[in-house]
Design a protein around this motif. Structure first.
Motif, PDB file in Angstrom:
ATOM      1  N   LEU A  61      54.256   8.436  40.075  1.00 35.36           N
ATOM      2  CA  LEU A  61      54.609   8.009  41.429  1.00 35.36           C
ATOM      3  C   LEU A  61      53.726   8.762  42.410  1.00 35.36           C
ATOM      4  O   LEU A  61      53.553   9.982  42.283  1.00 35.36           O
ATOM      5  CB  LEU A  61      56.077   8.304  41.713  1.00 35.36           C
ATOM      6  N   ILE A  62      53.134   8.061  43.366  1.00 32.57           N
ATOM      7  CA  ILE A  62      52.281   8.718  44.347  1.00 32.57           C
ATOM      8  C   ILE A  62      52.739   8.358  45.751  1.00 32.57           C
ATOM      9  O   ILE A  62      53.134   7.216  46.020  1.00 32.57           O
ATOM     10  CB  ILE A  62      50.789   8.342  44.147  1.00 32.57           C
ATOM     11  N   LYS A  63      52.705   9.334  46.641  1.00 34.41           N
ATOM     12  CA  LYS A  63      53.128   9.114  48.020  1.00 34.41           C
ATOM     13  C   LYS A  63      51.938   8.641  48.847  1.00 34.41           C
ATOM     14  O   LYS A  63      51.326   9.404  49.598  1.00 34.41           O
ATOM     15  CB  LYS A  63      53.734  10.388  48.598  1.00 34.41           C
ATOM     16  N   ALA A  64      51.590   7.391  48.681  1.00 39.53           N
ATOM     17  CA  ALA A  64      50.479   6.783  49.423  1.00 39.53           C
ATOM     18  C   ALA A  64      50.666   5.281  49.368  1.00 39.53           C
ATOM     19  O   ALA A  64      51.355   4.754  48.489  1.00 39.53           O
ATOM     20  CB  ALA A  64      49.127   7.177  48.820  1.00 39.53           C
ATOM     21  N   THR A  65      50.086   4.571  50.311  1.00 38.78           N
ATOM     22  CA  THR A  65      50.147   3.122  50.282  1.00 38.78           C
ATOM     23  C   THR A  65      49.039   2.589  49.381  1.00 38.78           C
ATOM     24  O   THR A  65      48.050   3.286  49.093  1.00 38.78           O
ATOM     25  CB  THR A  65      49.976   2.515  51.680  1.00 38.78           C
ATOM     26  N   LEU A  66      49.178   1.363  48.945  1.00 39.17           N
ATOM     27  CA  LEU A  66      48.148   0.739  48.125  1.00 39.17           C
ATOM     28  C   LEU A  66      46.842   0.628  48.901  1.00 39.17           C
ATOM     29  O   LEU A  66      45.750   0.819  48.351  1.00 39.17           O
ATOM     30  CB  LEU A  66      48.626  -0.650  47.684  1.00 39.17           C
ATOM     31  N   GLN A  67      46.948   0.345  50.194  1.00 38.45           N
ATOM     32  CA  GLN A  67      45.759   0.233  51.043  1.00 38.45           C
ATOM     33  C   GLN A  67      45.021   1.572  51.122  1.00 38.45           C
ATOM     34  O   GLN A  67      43.796   1.631  51.019  1.00 38.45           O
ATOM     35  CB  GLN A  67      46.159  -0.226  52.445  1.00 38.45           C
ATOM     36  N   THR A  68      45.769   2.665  51.274  1.00 40.95           N
ATOM     37  CA  THR A  68      45.152   3.984  51.340  1.00 40.95           C
ATOM     38  C   THR A  68      44.428   4.321  50.044  1.00 40.95           C
ATOM     39  O   THR A  68      43.302   4.830  50.054  1.00 40.95           O
ATOM     40  CB  THR A  68      46.224   5.056  51.625  1.00 40.95           C
ATOM     41  N   LEU A  69      45.061   4.015  48.911  1.00 36.42           N
ATOM     42  CA  LEU A  69      44.429   4.290  47.622  1.00 36.42           C
ATOM     43  C   LEU A  69      43.188   3.426  47.423  1.00 36.42           C
ATOM     44  O   LEU A  69      42.180   3.882  46.875  1.00 36.42           O
ATOM     45  CB  LEU A  69      45.421   4.045  46.487  1.00 36.42           C
ATOM     46  N   GLU A  70      43.245   2.179  47.881  1.00 39.38           N
ATOM     47  CA  GLU A  70      42.071   1.311  47.775  1.00 39.38           C
ATOM     48  C   GLU A  70      40.896   1.914  48.538  1.00 39.38           C
ATOM     49  O   GLU A  70      39.752   1.879  48.079  1.00 39.38           O
ATOM     50  CB  GLU A  70      42.405  -0.081  48.306  1.00 39.38           C
ATOM     51  N   GLU A  71      41.163   2.475  49.682  1.00 46.77           N
ATOM     52  CA  GLU A  71      40.108   3.092  50.481  1.00 46.77           C
ATOM     53  C   GLU A  71      39.578   4.359  49.801  1.00 46.77           C
ATOM     54  O   GLU A  71      38.371   4.598  49.761  1.00 46.77           O
ATOM     55  CB  GLU A  71      40.646   3.406  51.881  1.00 46.77           C
ATOM     56  N   LYS A  72      40.485   5.169  49.246  1.00 46.62           N
ATOM     57  CA  LYS A  72      40.061   6.395  48.581  1.00 46.62           C
ATOM     58  C   LYS A  72      39.233   6.105  47.325  1.00 46.62           C
ATOM     59  O   LYS A  72      38.344   6.885  46.960  1.00 46.62           O
ATOM     60  CB  LYS A  72      41.279   7.241  48.206  1.00 46.62           C
ATOM     61  N   LEU A  73      39.531   5.001  46.669  1.00 49.30           N
ATOM     62  CA  LEU A  73      38.875   4.672  45.402  1.00 49.30           C
ATOM     63  C   LEU A  73      37.722   3.692  45.586  1.00 49.30           C
ATOM     64  O   LEU A  73      37.237   3.103  44.616  1.00 49.30           O
ATOM     65  CB  LEU A  73      39.906   4.072  44.438  1.00 49.30           C
ATOM     66  N   ALA A  74      37.262   3.535  46.825  1.00 50.80           N
ATOM     67  CA  ALA A  74      36.256   2.518  47.128  1.00 50.80           C
ATOM     68  C   ALA A  74      34.946   2.722  46.381  1.00 50.80           C
ATOM     69  O   ALA A  74      34.204   1.763  46.139  1.00 50.80           O
ATOM     70  CB  ALA A  74      35.995   2.467  48.634  1.00 50.80           C
ATOM     71  N   SER A  75      34.621   3.953  46.004  1.00 52.47           N
ATOM     72  CA  SER A  75      33.358   4.215  45.321  1.00 52.47           C
ATOM     73  C   SER A  75      33.464   4.026  43.803  1.00 52.47           C
ATOM     74  O   SER A  75      32.484   4.183  43.085  1.00 52.47           O
ATOM     75  CB  SER A  75      32.874   5.634  45.632  1.00 52.47           C
ATOM     76  N   TYR A  76      34.664   3.689  43.334  1.00 51.39           N
ATOM     77  CA  TYR A  76      34.884   3.392  41.925  1.00 51.39           C
ATOM     78  C   TYR A  76      35.084   1.880  41.773  1.00 51.39           C
ATOM     79  O   TYR A  76      35.391   1.189  42.748  1.00 51.39           O
ATOM     80  CB  TYR A  76      36.108   4.141  41.399  1.00 51.39           C
ATOM     81  N   PRO A  77      34.935   1.354  40.562  1.00 50.51           N
ATOM     82  CA  PRO A  77      35.025  -0.108  40.376  1.00 50.51           C
ATOM     83  C   PRO A  77      36.452  -0.647  40.345  1.00 50.51           C
ATOM     84  O   PRO A  77      36.881  -1.282  39.384  1.00 50.51           O
ATOM     85  CB  PRO A  77      34.318  -0.321  39.030  1.00 50.51           C
TER      86      PRO A  77
END
Length: 269
Positions: free
Chosen positions: A199-215
């Motif tokens: 479980l992570i305390k973040a939104t899906l949108q936030t994680l998408e932005e953080k992981l933008a440099s990964y596929p």
């Protein structure tokens, strides 16, 4: 009511955005267009409050349409729809406009509509609009007139090396390359690896932005999948697909019909 025109050459994308906008009781979708010239004529005729423009459209692209509309000095708010991540379009982060990243995210659409309502309710809307539209015209001139192009979706950006998640007894640092997929269940977001679910305390949108440099790719409004683990794309029902991963359990991730084309493009299918 807030009058809206949607312009996108992909029918599934138009349908998805239409569905999300219709969840707002104060939105009236007065017209839809499938290519740039049609969008320009429709907007000039209907004079909506907001135009949602896909950047990549035949005939005239969204940037060209925006340039022509801004030259008309309309009291119009422009929202771009694009498949590029936020690092590639940070120049659009001005309060005159907004952007929606494809595949569309419900929370992001809601945020966009909140910004639009604030602009409409402000007594300085008209004055602000003229000033900010001039700034947007200058930006578009640089992007389209000087031969500058938008970076591709996976433009190299600084990578995060670890994601911190709280387990029962400690903080666990996860390598993004070990993530199979991320998913949202009700209002909670979870990270799935081969060994465990966190479980992570973040939104899906936030994680998408953080992981933008990964596929990672958004195949569904509630999922974010690591394409390095993609194994099979299987038709499911009514135009939707299932993405099967190559982990030991052959995990399955749903692919909404609105996102199938974008995923196939991403996988070069």
């Amino acid at each position: 009511m807030i009058s809206v025109v949607i312009a996108d050459d992909e029918s599934l994308a138009r349908d998805e955005l239409t569905y999300l906008l219709k969840q707002c009781s104060d939105v009236d979708i007065v017209g839809e267009a499938t290519e740039g010239a049609e969008a320009l004529a429709l907007i000039l005729d209907l004079k909506p409050d907001v135009a949602f423009l896909d950047i990549h459209m035949p005939n005239l692209d969204g940037l060209a349409v925006a340039r022509k509309l801004l030259e008309e000095d309309l009291n119009l708010m422009i929202v771009f729809a694009t498949a590029y991540d936020r690092h590639a379009i940070q120049a659009f982060e001005v309060s005159a406009i907004d952007y929606l990243l494809k595949p569309f995210d419900e929370e992001r659409v809601i945020k966009t509509m909140e910004r639009i309502r604030q602009r409409i309710e402000s007594p300085l809307t008209a004055a602000k609009g003229h000033v900010l539209n001039n700034a947007l015209l200058e930006l578009l001139s640089k992007m389209t007139g000087d031969g500058l192009s938008m970076p591709k979706r996976h433009t190299q950006v600084s990578k995060i090396s670890k994601l911190a998640v709280q387990s029962e007894e400690s903080v666990v640092l996860i390598d993004p390359q070990d993530i199979l997929y991320v998913y949202r269940e009700n209002r909670e977001v979870f990270i799935k690896t081969e060994e465990k679910v966190y479980l992570i305390k973040a939104t899906l949108q936030t994680l998408e932005e953080k992981l933008a440099s990964y596929p990672f790719f958004r195949p569904h409004r509630s999922y974010l999948v690591n394409l390095n683990f993609a194994r099979e794309l299987v038709p499911w029902f009514n135009g939707a697909y299932t993405l099967i991963l190559n982990d030991a359990k052959r995990s399955k991730v749903p692919v909404s019909r609105a996102y199938v084309k974008a995923l196939k493009d991403e996988l070069d299918i």
